[in-house]
Design a protein around this motif. Structure first.
Motif, PDB file in Angstrom:
ATOM      1  N   ALA A   1       0.834  -1.206   0.000  1.00 18.96           N
ATOM      2  CA  ALA A   1       0.000   0.000   0.000  1.00 18.96           C
ATOM      3  C   ALA A   1       0.864   1.250   0.000  1.00 18.96           C
ATOM      4  CB  ALA A   1      -0.940  -0.011   1.208  1.00 18.96           C
ATOM      5  N   ASP A   2       1.857   1.288   0.882  1.00 23.95           N
ATOM      6  CA  ASP A   2       2.726   2.471   0.949  1.00 23.95           C
ATOM      7  C   ASP A   2       3.365   2.758  -0.412  1.00 23.95           C
ATOM      8  OD1 ASP A   2       2.277   3.192   3.536  1.00 23.95           O
ATOM      9  OD2 ASP A   2       4.034   2.193   4.370  1.00 23.95           O
ATOM     10  N   ARG A   3       3.823   1.694  -1.060  1.00 24.82           N
ATOM     11  CA  ARG A   3       4.484   1.913  -2.363  1.00 24.82           C
ATOM     12  C   ARG A   3       3.536   2.480  -3.405  1.00 24.82           C
ATOM     13  NH1 ARG A   3       9.142  -2.499  -3.621  1.00 24.82           N
ATOM     14  NH2 ARG A   3       9.930  -2.596  -1.482  1.00 24.82           N
ATOM     15  N   VAL A   4       2.317   1.917  -3.504  1.00 25.11           N
ATOM     16  CA  VAL A   4       1.426   2.402  -4.557  1.00 25.11           C
ATOM     17  C   VAL A   4       0.846   3.773  -4.212  1.00 25.11           C
ATOM     18  CG1 VAL A   4       0.932   0.156  -5.585  1.00 25.11           C
ATOM     19  CG2 VAL A   4      -0.500   0.952  -3.723  1.00 25.11           C
ATOM     20  N   VAL A   5       0.690   4.066  -2.921  1.00 32.74           N
ATOM     21  CA  VAL A   5       0.236   5.408  -2.523  1.00 32.74           C
ATOM     22  C   VAL A   5       1.312   6.440  -2.865  1.00 32.74           C
ATOM     23  CG1 VAL A   5      -0.326   6.910  -0.561  1.00 32.74           C
ATOM     24  CG2 VAL A   5      -1.330   4.627  -0.714  1.00 32.74           C
ATOM     25  N   GLU A   6       2.569   6.109  -2.533  1.00 31.22           N
ATOM     26  CA  GLU A   6       3.659   7.043  -2.841  1.00 31.22           C
ATOM     27  C   GLU A   6       3.777   7.292  -4.344  1.00 31.22           C
ATOM     28  OE1 GLU A   6       7.126   5.409  -0.879  1.00 31.22           O
ATOM     29  OE2 GLU A   6       6.164   5.797   1.062  1.00 31.22           O
ATOM     30  N   ARG A   7       3.590   6.218  -5.110  1.00 30.71           N
ATOM     31  CA  ARG A   7       3.689   6.364  -6.557  1.00 30.71           C
ATOM     32  C   ARG A   7       2.585   7.275  -7.079  1.00 30.71           C
ATOM     33  NH1 ARG A   7       2.182   3.547 -12.021  1.00 30.71           N
ATOM     34  NH2 ARG A   7       2.688   5.518 -12.975  1.00 30.71           N
ATOM     35  N   ALA A   8       1.358   7.079  -6.589  1.00 30.71           N
ATOM     36  CA  ALA A   8       0.243   7.909  -7.049  1.00 30.71           C
ATOM     37  C   ALA A   8       0.452   9.365  -6.644  1.00 30.71           C
ATOM     38  CB  ALA A   8      -1.077   7.368  -6.490  1.00 30.71           C
ATOM     39  N   ALA A   9       0.911   9.579  -5.406  1.00 27.96           N
ATOM     40  CA  ALA A   9       1.138  10.948  -4.935  1.00 27.96           C
ATOM     41  C   ALA A   9       2.224  11.625  -5.768  1.00 27.96           C
ATOM     42  CB  ALA A   9       1.511  10.940  -3.453  1.00 27.96           C
ATOM     43  N   ALA A  10       3.289  10.894  -6.064  1.00 29.84           N
ATOM     44  CA  ALA A  10       4.384  11.458  -6.866  1.00 29.84           C
ATOM     45  C   ALA A  10       3.909  11.803  -8.275  1.00 29.84           C
ATOM     46  CB  ALA A  10       5.547  10.465  -6.929  1.00 29.84           C
ATOM     47  N   SER A  11       2.891  11.097  -8.761  1.00 30.43           N
ATOM     48  CA  SER A  11       2.359  11.376 -10.099  1.00 30.43           C
ATOM     49  C   SER A  11       1.446  12.592 -10.105  1.00 30.43           C
ATOM     50  CB  SER A  11       1.562  10.165 -10.610  1.00 30.43           C
ATOM     51  OG  SER A  11       2.358   9.020 -10.620  1.00 30.43           O
ATOM     52  N   GLY A  12       1.090  13.073  -8.922  1.00 30.03           N
ATOM     53  CA  GLY A  12       0.235  14.251  -8.857  1.00 30.03           C
ATOM     54  C   GLY A  12      -1.230  13.951  -8.609  1.00 30.03           C
ATOM     55  N   VAL A  13      -1.533  12.720  -8.224  1.00 27.37           N
ATOM     56  CA  VAL A  13      -2.922  12.362  -7.911  1.00 27.37           C
ATOM     57  C   VAL A  13      -3.356  13.124  -6.657  1.00 27.37           C
ATOM     58  CG1 VAL A  13      -4.419  10.471  -7.116  1.00 27.37           C
ATOM     59  CG2 VAL A  13      -2.725  10.061  -8.918  1.00 27.37           C
ATOM     60  N   LYS A  14      -4.587  13.661  -6.676  1.00 26.74           N
ATOM     61  CA  LYS A  14      -5.143  14.326  -5.491  1.00 26.74           C
ATOM     62  C   LYS A  14      -6.015  13.314  -4.744  1.00 26.74           C
ATOM     63  CE  LYS A  14      -3.688  18.541  -6.541  1.00 26.74           C
ATOM     64  NZ  LYS A  14      -2.798  18.118  -7.634  1.00 26.74           N
ATOM     65  N   PHE A  15      -5.919  13.344  -3.420  1.00 22.67           N
ATOM     66  CA  PHE A  15      -6.698  12.418  -2.602  1.00 22.67           C
ATOM     67  C   PHE A  15      -7.815  13.158  -1.879  1.00 22.67           C
ATOM     68  CE2 PHE A  15      -2.564  10.495  -3.091  1.00 22.67           C
ATOM     69  CZ  PHE A  15      -2.866   9.165  -3.333  1.00 22.67           C
ATOM     70  N   GLN A  16      -9.005  12.617  -1.934  1.00 22.40           N
ATOM     71  CA  GLN A  16     -10.104  13.165  -1.142  1.00 22.40           C
ATOM     72  C   GLN A  16     -10.598  12.054  -0.227  1.00 22.40           C
ATOM     73  OE1 GLN A  16     -12.439  15.831  -3.278  1.00 22.40           O
ATOM     74  NE2 GLN A  16     -13.940  16.133  -1.655  1.00 22.40           N
ATOM     75  N   MET A  17     -10.040  12.040   0.995  1.00 22.89           N
ATOM     76  CA  MET A  17     -10.306  10.937   1.910  1.00 22.89           C
ATOM     77  C   MET A  17     -11.486  11.276   2.829  1.00 22.89           C
ATOM     78  SD  MET A  17      -8.056   9.041   0.620  1.00 22.89           S
ATOM     79  CE  MET A  17      -8.390   7.624   1.675  1.00 22.89           C
ATOM     80  N   ASN A  18     -11.904  10.281   3.632  1.00 23.31           N
ATOM     81  CA  ASN A  18     -13.041  10.443   4.550  1.00 23.31           C
ATOM     82  C   ASN A  18     -14.285  10.901   3.809  1.00 23.31           C
ATOM     83  OD1 ASN A  18     -11.780   9.829   7.039  1.00 23.31           O
ATOM     84  ND2 ASN A  18     -10.739  11.804   6.948  1.00 23.31           N
ATOM     85  N   THR A  19     -14.415  10.481   2.567  1.00 24.54           N
ATOM     86  CA  THR A  19     -15.479  10.999   1.718  1.00 24.54           C
ATOM     87  C   THR A  19     -16.210   9.860   1.016  1.00 24.54           C
ATOM     88  OG1 THR A  19     -14.190  13.007   1.329  1.00 24.54           O
ATOM     89  CG2 THR A  19     -15.969  12.538  -0.231  1.00 24.54           C
TER      90      THR A  19
END
Lengths: 123, 426
Positions: free
Chosen positions: B68-86
């Motif tokens: 999970a950490d790896r794929v989250v870091e990859r997405a964040a580095a690509s510029g993906v925006k996260f909208q959590m608790n939603t």
């Protein structure tokens, strides 16, 4: 008279049924059959002489997001050391931040096995 | 005033599938938002603290949180925006072909996201006691295996002191070991099939290591207790019917169900997406595009995978198809693909001429060896021998576009060559 033991390999999902044989009373190497690849023979000999498992568990933390932090051994640990290790882990409470791969316990009962954190936690 | 936000791509679900699709889109410069109910991205991987993930995708063995950490870091580095608790409570397609998503969250209340394309990546939920209609009382102490896993691994709460696990899927087997390693007694695993539905290696290291009995061709016929579970009644099955005269009682205070997953497609239904009854997921073309233009699907919400590595790969392909769609490419041709003998389903449900395509299947039985064949209008165009075939393990076939050179119907089938028993005796 041959001594015979049956095992199932856990090296991969294939799950080969292995047979290990050696002379009764012999302390020499086991002869392994039924393995599809060399890992099967290596697994059987390890399992018969010194069974080991990767251990995964959690430890308590002072993090708001992750009150339990996942940890694991960095390689398989001798089975007899698993229960004492778990007892030790469950008594810990760690301070954050921690990084994935950071060492929590350096050398479990002089086995050379480390316990490392298996996630990042900043808050 | 409801707050509005415009993006190119809205991805619903921040698990392995959503993150892989989103990373592809964001890498390409598309404004991409991933929306998820949980506080942290990573999906179910976060609670799967055991190892065994990533051998194919990362070429090393990882635990769920590490993956999970790896794929989250990859997405964040690509510029993906996260909208959590939603929570996405509704999604609809506007007349101009764009989409409006209605979101609910504690911090922002009701908000809207407008997107040019949507990726469905909501994953699965677990089948539960209600789905099986098991008789008995309604005491506390009955959990799905994944719910108990979340309580134990992320909250540090034990579900009970003494458990019986219903179903021998991998989650149930993994939980048996997890409970034992947490000081909980595990009395039995009860499985209706004549074989374990999880991987053999999990039977060995999660049950045999702890001498936990596995009752094959047995069923839980009653859950007993008023306030809290006190016991379950278990009976052997004959031709699928429980033989109640031979039933026996196992005392326990906890029952876990590991009896399969259901793709969570309520939002797909709101969009009018056509579903495939064999998978419970959307019917998609070679681009993973659903029957609604601009709506794509990948990962466990499309069909249940056994390895997260395959989820990441499939959803990344869906993400790349979203890019082509937004660049104005014409939709993939829709020539039907059918699951023939011994296959439960095939995904995608259509092929396009000349397009390299990865097809995924679920076999219907256990065989030591079987031939997987593809037939296009009466002609076998591709085949591959598969060993160690079982329903727990997905099969993949990568067909080059050169083979898919004619219109018509493509049918896959599995031709058994050798039984499992024949090999074990040999």
């Amino acid at each position: 008279m041959m001594k015979k033991k049956e095992l199932i390999c856990i090296s991969c999902p294939r799950g080969c049924h292995l047979t290990a044989e050696r002379g009764e009373g012999s302390t020499g190497e086991w002869q392994i059959s039924g393995n599809f690849c060399p890992r099967g023979a290596a697994y059987a000999i390890q399992e018969l002489n010194d069974p080991r498992r990767i251990v995964t568990a959690t430890v308590a933390s002072d993090s708001r997001l992750l009150p339990r932090l996942p940890v694991r051994t960095d390689r398989p640990l001798p089975k007899r050391m698993i229960a004492p290790l778990l007892n030790r882990l469950y008594r810990l409470r760690v301070k954050i931040p921690v990084k994935s791969g950071e060492v929590l316990i350096d050398d479990v009962e002089k086995s050379g096995v480390r316990v490392i954190f298996s996630c990042n936690c900043k808050e | 005033m409801i707050e509005d936000r415009n993006v190119d791509v809205a991805v619903i679900g921040a698990g392995a599938a959503g993150l892989a699709a989103a990373a592809e889109c964001a890498d390409h410069g598309l404004e991409t938002v991933v929306i998820d109910r949980e506080e942290l991205p990573g999906g179910i991987l976060r609670q799967c603290i055991h190892n065994g993930f990533g051998l194919r995708y990362f070429h090393e063995e990882l635990t769920g949180p590490e993956y999970a950490d790896r794929v989250v870091e990859r997405a964040a580095a690509s510029g993906v925006k996260f909208q959590m608790n939603t929570t996405v409570s509704d999604v609809r397609r506007e007349e101009n072909g764009d989409f409006t998503l209605l979101l609910l969250s504690e911090q922002s209340g009701v908000t809207r996201v407008h997107a040019r394309a949507v990726v469905l990546a909501m994953g699965c939920r677990e089948r539960n006691r209600g789905n099986l209609a098991i008789p008995g009382g309604r005491p506390a102490g009955v959990f799905t295996a994944g719910c108990a896993q979340k309580l134990l691994n992320t909250e540090g709460m034990l579900p009970g002191k003494c458990a019986v696990i219903v179903g021998s899927g991998d989650i149930g087997l993994i939980m048996a070991r997890r409970l034992r390693w947490s000081g909980v007694e595990v009395k039995a695993v009860v499985e209706i099939m004549p074989y374990a539905s999880g991987l053999t290696r999990n039977v060995v290291q999660c049950l045999n290591d702890f001498n936990i009995p596995l009752y094959l061709e047995h069923s839980v016929v009653s859950i007993n207790g008023r306030e809290r579970v006190q016991s379950v009644d278990v009976a052997p099955l004959h031709d699928g019917i429980p033989i109640l005269e031979q039933k026996f009682t196992i005392n326990c205070d906890t029952v876990l169900f590991s009896v399969g997953l259901i793709p969570e497609n309520e939002l797909a239904a709101r969009l009018g997406v056509e579903l495939n009854p064999a998978t419970g997921g959307a019917l998609v073309d070679a681009d993973y595009q659903t029957s609604v233009p601009g709506v794509f699907s990948g990962g466990n919400v499309l069909h249940v995978h056994d390895l997260v590595d395959f989820v990441s790969e499939e959803a990344a392909r869906a993400g790349r198809a979203v890019i082509r769609y937004l660049e104005g490419a014409t939709a993939a041709e829709r020539n039907p693909v059918r699951a023939g003998a011994n296959l439960k389903y095939v995904v995608p449900g259509y092929y396009a001429r000349g397009r390299d395509t990865v097809f995924a299947f679920r076999p219907l039985g256990v065989w030591a060896s079987a031939m997987l064949e593809a037939e296009l209008d009466g002609r076998v165009i591709w085949k591959r021998r598969c060993s160690h075939v079982r329903p727990a393990e997905m099969l993949l076939a990568e067909l080059s576009g050169q083979l898919l050179n004619a219109p018509g119907t493509l049918e896959f089938r599995l031709r058994p060559e050798q039984d499992e028993a024949a090999v074990e005796e040999a």
